[in-house]
Motif scaffolding. Structure first.
Motif, PDB file in Angstrom:
ATOM      1  N   GLN A  46      -8.973 -28.994 -15.016  1.00  0.00           N
ATOM      2  CA  GLN A  46      -8.750 -27.562 -14.914  1.00  0.00           C
ATOM      3  C   GLN A  46      -9.975 -26.891 -14.294  1.00  0.00           C
ATOM      4  O   GLN A  46     -11.087 -27.198 -14.655  1.00  0.00           O
ATOM      5  N   ARG A  47      -9.751 -25.968 -13.377  1.00  0.00           N
ATOM      6  CA  ARG A  47     -10.851 -25.209 -12.784  1.00  0.00           C
ATOM      7  C   ARG A  47     -11.155 -24.026 -13.701  1.00  0.00           C
ATOM      8  O   ARG A  47     -10.263 -23.433 -14.274  1.00  0.00           O
ATOM      9  N   ASN A  48     -12.417 -23.737 -13.835  1.00  0.00           N
ATOM     10  CA  ASN A  48     -12.820 -22.590 -14.639  1.00  0.00           C
ATOM     11  C   ASN A  48     -12.302 -21.306 -13.996  1.00  0.00           C
ATOM     12  O   ASN A  48     -12.079 -21.256 -12.793  1.00  0.00           O
ATOM     13  N   PRO A  49     -12.111 -20.255 -14.780  1.00  0.00           N
ATOM     14  CA  PRO A  49     -11.602 -19.008 -14.216  1.00  0.00           C
ATOM     15  C   PRO A  49     -12.568 -18.407 -13.200  1.00  0.00           C
ATOM     16  O   PRO A  49     -13.766 -18.635 -13.255  1.00  0.00           O
ATOM     17  N   VAL A  84     -22.187 -24.145  -3.160  1.00  0.00           N
ATOM     18  CA  VAL A  84     -20.794 -23.809  -2.837  1.00  0.00           C
ATOM     19  C   VAL A  84     -19.898 -24.970  -3.251  1.00  0.00           C
ATOM     20  O   VAL A  84     -20.281 -26.124  -3.182  1.00  0.00           O
ATOM     21  N   SER A  85     -18.697 -24.616  -3.709  1.00  0.00           N
ATOM     22  CA  SER A  85     -17.720 -25.609  -4.141  1.00  0.00           C
ATOM     23  C   SER A  85     -16.332 -25.104  -3.758  1.00  0.00           C
ATOM     24  O   SER A  85     -15.831 -24.153  -4.347  1.00  0.00           O
ATOM     25  N   PRO A  86     -15.699 -25.738  -2.771  1.00  0.00           N
ATOM     26  CA  PRO A  86     -14.377 -25.279  -2.335  1.00  0.00           C
ATOM     27  C   PRO A  86     -13.357 -25.291  -3.478  1.00  0.00           C
ATOM     28  O   PRO A  86     -13.443 -26.120  -4.388  1.00  0.00           O
ATOM     29  N   ALA A  87     -12.400 -24.397  -3.421  1.00  0.00           N
ATOM     30  CA  ALA A  87     -11.376 -24.281  -4.465  1.00  0.00           C
ATOM     31  C   ALA A  87     -10.529 -25.547  -4.562  1.00  0.00           C
ATOM     32  O   ALA A  87     -10.001 -25.856  -5.620  1.00  0.00           O
ATOM     33  N   GLN A  97     -22.735 -21.265 -15.801  1.00  0.00           N
ATOM     34  CA  GLN A  97     -22.346 -21.138 -14.401  1.00  0.00           C
ATOM     35  C   GLN A  97     -21.079 -20.310 -14.252  1.00  0.00           C
ATOM     36  O   GLN A  97     -20.230 -20.295 -15.138  1.00  0.00           O
ATOM     37  N   ARG A  98     -20.960 -19.646 -13.091  1.00  0.00           N
ATOM     38  CA  ARG A  98     -19.774 -18.859 -12.760  1.00  0.00           C
ATOM     39  C   ARG A  98     -19.358 -19.177 -11.328  1.00  0.00           C
ATOM     40  O   ARG A  98     -20.191 -19.374 -10.455  1.00  0.00           O
ATOM     41  N   TRP A  99     -18.030 -19.196 -11.097  1.00  0.00           N
ATOM     42  CA  TRP A  99     -17.457 -19.507  -9.790  1.00  0.00           C
ATOM     43  C   TRP A  99     -16.850 -18.229  -9.228  1.00  0.00           C
ATOM     44  O   TRP A  99     -16.029 -17.573  -9.874  1.00  0.00           O
ATOM     45  N   ILE A 100     -17.258 -17.865  -8.009  1.00  0.00           N
ATOM     46  CA  ILE A 100     -16.760 -16.655  -7.344  1.00  0.00           C
ATOM     47  C   ILE A 100     -16.062 -17.084  -6.061  1.00  0.00           C
ATOM     48  O   ILE A 100     -16.553 -17.957  -5.344  1.00  0.00           O
ATOM     49  N   GLU A 101     -14.929 -16.481  -5.771  1.00  0.00           N
ATOM     50  CA  GLU A 101     -14.200 -16.820  -4.547  1.00  0.00           C
ATOM     51  C   GLU A 101     -15.066 -16.522  -3.346  1.00  0.00           C
ATOM     52  O   GLU A 101     -15.832 -15.582  -3.380  1.00  0.00           O
ATOM     53  N   PRO A 102     -15.035 -17.303  -2.288  1.00  0.00           N
ATOM     54  CA  PRO A 102     -14.153 -18.409  -1.963  1.00  0.00           C
ATOM     55  C   PRO A 102     -14.664 -19.775  -2.413  1.00  0.00           C
ATOM     56  O   PRO A 102     -14.159 -20.799  -1.970  1.00  0.00           O
TER      57      PRO A 102
END
Length: 114
Positions: A46-49, A84-87, A97-102
């Motif tokens: 599962q990807r984090n929100p 960076v980490s592609p979706a 850690q937090r993931w922001i689009e893109p």
């Protein structure tokens, strides 16, 4: 004569070693062919929100036509650009850690003004 016998013995040992290696590799390949993976839906991580930054500070580059900022304020906390980490690639983030689009990952950091 002894030298020829020794050389023949060494070549025979080499051929037997290659044959044993080939045989064991064939057995390994047969075992891999019989191995079945579970369906992808059951094992996909599962990807984090996605986090929504309240403020972005100090632009430093671009990724997929979106600016990368050195710092981001998310939920009142400061975060610093990490990588960076592609979706499309599943990724497990730590609690800091937090993931922001893109696909920009920020790690919690101290207030840059201090």
């Amino acid at each position: 004569m002894e030298r020829v016998a020794l050389e023949l013995l060494l070549w025979l040992g080499f051929v037997l070693m290659i044959w044993a290696l080939k045989d064991s590799l064939q057995k390994m390949m047969a075992g891999l062919r019989d191995y079945h993976l579970p369906p992808a839906a059951h094992c996909a991580p599962q990807r984090n929100p996605i986090a929504t930054p309240q403020r972005l500070i100090e632009p430093m580059g671009w990724y997929l036509d979106q600016p990368i900022h050195r710092y981001a304020i998310i939920e009142g906390r400061y975060y610093r650009f990490e990588f960076v980490s592609p979706a499309a690639i599943p990724l497990r983030l730590t609690s800091r850690q937090r993931w922001i689009e893109p696909g920009i990952v920020y790690t919690e950091a101290a207030d840059p003004a201090r």
